[in-house]
Design an enzyme around this catalytic site. Structure first.
Site, PDB file in Angstrom:
ATOM      1  NE  ARG A 215      50.563 -25.081 165.316  1.00 55.82           N
ATOM      2  CZ  ARG A 215      49.225 -25.157 165.332  1.00 55.82           C
ATOM      3  NH1 ARG A 215      48.533 -25.080 164.189  1.00 55.82           N
ATOM      4  NH2 ARG A 215      48.578 -25.284 166.461  1.00 55.82           N
TER       5      ARG A 215
ATOM      6  CG  ASN B 162      43.031 -17.599 163.027  1.00 55.45           C
ATOM      7  OD1 ASN B 162      42.779 -17.825 161.844  1.00 55.45           O
ATOM      8  ND2 ASN B 162      43.086 -18.550 163.931  1.00 55.45           N
TER       9      ASN B 162
ATOM     10  CG  PHE C 213      34.776 -23.280 165.614  1.00 55.02           C
ATOM     11  CD1 PHE C 213      35.622 -23.702 164.602  1.00 55.02           C
ATOM     12  CD2 PHE C 213      35.016 -23.724 166.904  1.00 55.02           C
ATOM     13  CE1 PHE C 213      36.697 -24.533 164.859  1.00 55.02           C
ATOM     14  CE2 PHE C 213      36.099 -24.569 167.176  1.00 55.02           C
ATOM     15  CZ  PHE C 213      36.942 -24.974 166.142  1.00 55.02           C
TER      16      PHE C 213
ATOM     17  CB  THR D 262      44.300 -20.648 167.985  1.00 50.19           C
ATOM     18  OG1 THR D 262      45.125 -21.808 167.818  1.00 50.19           O
ATOM     19  CG2 THR D 262      43.085 -20.769 167.084  1.00 50.19           C
TER      20      THR D 262
ATOM     21  NE  ARG E 192      46.599 -17.702 163.703  1.00 53.90           N
ATOM     22  CZ  ARG E 192      46.508 -19.010 163.908  1.00 53.90           C
ATOM     23  NH1 ARG E 192      47.003 -19.541 165.018  1.00 53.90           N
ATOM     24  NH2 ARG E 192      45.936 -19.794 163.002  1.00 53.90           N
TER      25      ARG E 192
ATOM     26  CG  HIS F 173      46.236 -23.922 158.237  1.00 53.84           C
ATOM     27  ND1 HIS F 173      45.633 -24.601 159.269  1.00 53.84           N
ATOM     28  CD2 HIS F 173      47.002 -24.839 157.579  1.00 53.84           C
ATOM     29  CE1 HIS F 173      46.014 -25.877 159.223  1.00 53.84           C
ATOM     30  NE2 HIS F 173      46.836 -26.052 158.209  1.00 53.84           N
TER      31      HIS F 173
ATOM     32  CD  GLU G 192      47.102 -29.537 157.440  1.00 62.00           C
ATOM     33  OE1 GLU G 192      47.922 -28.604 157.375  1.00 62.00           O
ATOM     34  OE2 GLU G 192      46.365 -29.722 158.424  1.00 62.00           O
TER      35      GLU G 192
ATOM     36  CE1 TYR H  53      41.182 -25.152 159.529  1.00 62.76           C
ATOM     37  CE2 TYR H  53      39.909 -24.255 157.712  1.00 62.76           C
ATOM     38  CZ  TYR H  53      40.956 -24.150 158.614  1.00 62.76           C
ATOM     39  OH  TYR H  53      41.774 -23.045 158.598  1.00 62.76           O
TER      40      TYR H  53
HETATM   41  P1  IDP Z   1      45.101 -23.302 164.564  1.00 58.48           P
HETATM   42  O1  IDP Z   1      44.719 -22.625 163.268  1.00 58.48           O
HETATM   43  O2  IDP Z   1      45.871 -22.364 165.448  1.00 58.48           O
HETATM   44  O3  IDP Z   1      45.795 -24.619 164.344  1.00 58.48           O
HETATM   45  P2  IDP Z   1      42.755 -24.841 165.369  1.00 58.48           P
HETATM   46  O4  IDP Z   1      42.387 -25.114 166.792  1.00 58.48           O
HETATM   47  O5  IDP Z   1      43.304 -25.967 164.559  1.00 58.48           O
HETATM   48  O6  IDP Z   1      43.762 -23.588 165.358  1.00 58.48           O
HETATM   49  O7  IDP Z   1      41.465 -24.266 164.657  1.00 58.48           O
HETATM   50  C1  IDP Z   1      41.421 -24.127 163.252  1.00 58.48           C
HETATM   51  C2  IDP Z   1      40.821 -22.797 162.912  1.00 58.48           C
HETATM   52  O8  IDP Z   1      39.453 -22.786 163.310  1.00 58.48           O
HETATM   53  C3  IDP Z   1      41.438 -21.602 163.649  1.00 58.48           C
HETATM   54  O9  IDP Z   1      42.604 -21.128 163.026  1.00 58.48           O
HETATM   55  C4  IDP Z   1      40.308 -20.592 163.571  1.00 58.48           C
HETATM   56  O10 IDP Z   1      40.253 -19.999 162.251  1.00 58.48           O
HETATM   57  C5  IDP Z   1      39.090 -21.487 163.725  1.00 58.48           C
HETATM   58  N1  IDP Z   1      38.642 -21.593 165.118  1.00 58.48           N
HETATM   59  C6  IDP Z   1      39.180 -22.371 166.079  1.00 58.48           C
HETATM   60  N2  IDP Z   1      38.517 -22.228 167.239  1.00 58.48           N
HETATM   61  C7  IDP Z   1      37.538 -21.331 166.994  1.00 58.48           C
HETATM   62  C8  IDP Z   1      36.505 -20.760 167.803  1.00 58.48           C
HETATM   63  O11 IDP Z   1      36.352 -21.051 168.992  1.00 58.48           O
HETATM   64  N3  IDP Z   1      35.674 -19.855 167.185  1.00 58.48           N
HETATM   65  C9  IDP Z   1      35.820 -19.515 165.861  1.00 58.48           C
HETATM   66  N4  IDP Z   1      36.778 -20.031 165.074  1.00 58.48           N
HETATM   67  C10 IDP Z   1      37.625 -20.920 165.632  1.00 58.48           C
HETATM   68 MG    MG Z   2      45.046 -26.387 163.558  1.00 55.58          MG
END
Ligand code: IDP
Ligand code: MG
Length: 154
Positions: A85, A112, A57, A91, A102, A115, A126, A49
């Site tokens: 995806r 959620n 976060f 997300t 989701r 990944h 990855e 990450y």
């Molecule tokens: P993704 O998993 O849909 O690719 P990303 O924007 O890459 O989403 O964010 C990675 C992970 O970080 C998300 O799956 C979620 O677990 C967490 N995350 C992202 N934005 C937030 C937020 O605003 N609050 C809390 N957790 C978040």
């Molecule tokens: Mg992501």
């Protein structure tokens, strides 16, 4: 053929949804080339990450992904990144389309469930972060490959 890293996150494993989630990727036609249970340590979590390091976060995200075992999968297929995806959904689960993982199984962004890599380049990186070369079976052929892939087999 593209590769994507899928993580069945700790909440999904704890909720007994591992099989349900794997089933959806298998049914989509994506080929499993790597699969294992592990507990992500802090170093691997921060590497995975890293792009979110400066986000508010980030600490909670590392805490979440390291909190309990996960199941990781390397999947291969035509358009694997986009297909996975779409199967995962938006997300924020409360906004994810019904029919997506989701959208069917989750409510909150911080829980959620799953990944999936967001680009071809990140898919390769990855998968390499989570699997050694010896843990990947890239060459195996499924009996159904010709019925899933029109022009080529991975
Ligand atoms: P993704 O998993 O849909 O690719 P990303 O924007 O890459 O989403 O964010 C990675 C992970 O970080 C998300 O799956 C979620 O677990 C967490 N995350 C992202 N934005 C937030 C937020 O605003 N609050 C809390 N957790 C978040
Ligand atoms: Mg992501």
């Amino acid at each position: 053929m593209e590769r994507t890293l899928i993580i069945v996150k700790p909440d999904a494993v704890q909720r007994g949804l591992t099989g349900e989630i794997i089933k959806r990727f298998e049914a989509r036609g994506l080929k499993i080339i790597g699969l294992k249970l592990l507990q992500v340590d802090r170093a691997l979590a921060e590497k995975h990450y890293d792009v979110h390091r400066e986000r508010p976060f980030f600490a909670a995200l590392v805490e979440y992904i390291t909190s309990a075992p996960v199941v990781v999968m390397a999947l291969e297929g035509s358009d694997a990144i986009a297909a996975a995806r779409a199967t995962i959904g938006a997300t924020t689960p409360s906004e994810a389309a019904p029919g997506s993982i989701r959208g069917d199984l989750g409510l909150e962004i911080g829980r959620n469930l799953v990944h999936g890599s967001d680009s071809v380049e990140n898919g390769e990186l990855e998968v390499a972060n989570f699997f050694s070369a010896g843990e990947l079976l890239s060459g195996w052929a499924r009996a159904v490959d010709g019925w899933v892939f029109e022009y080529q087999t991975p």
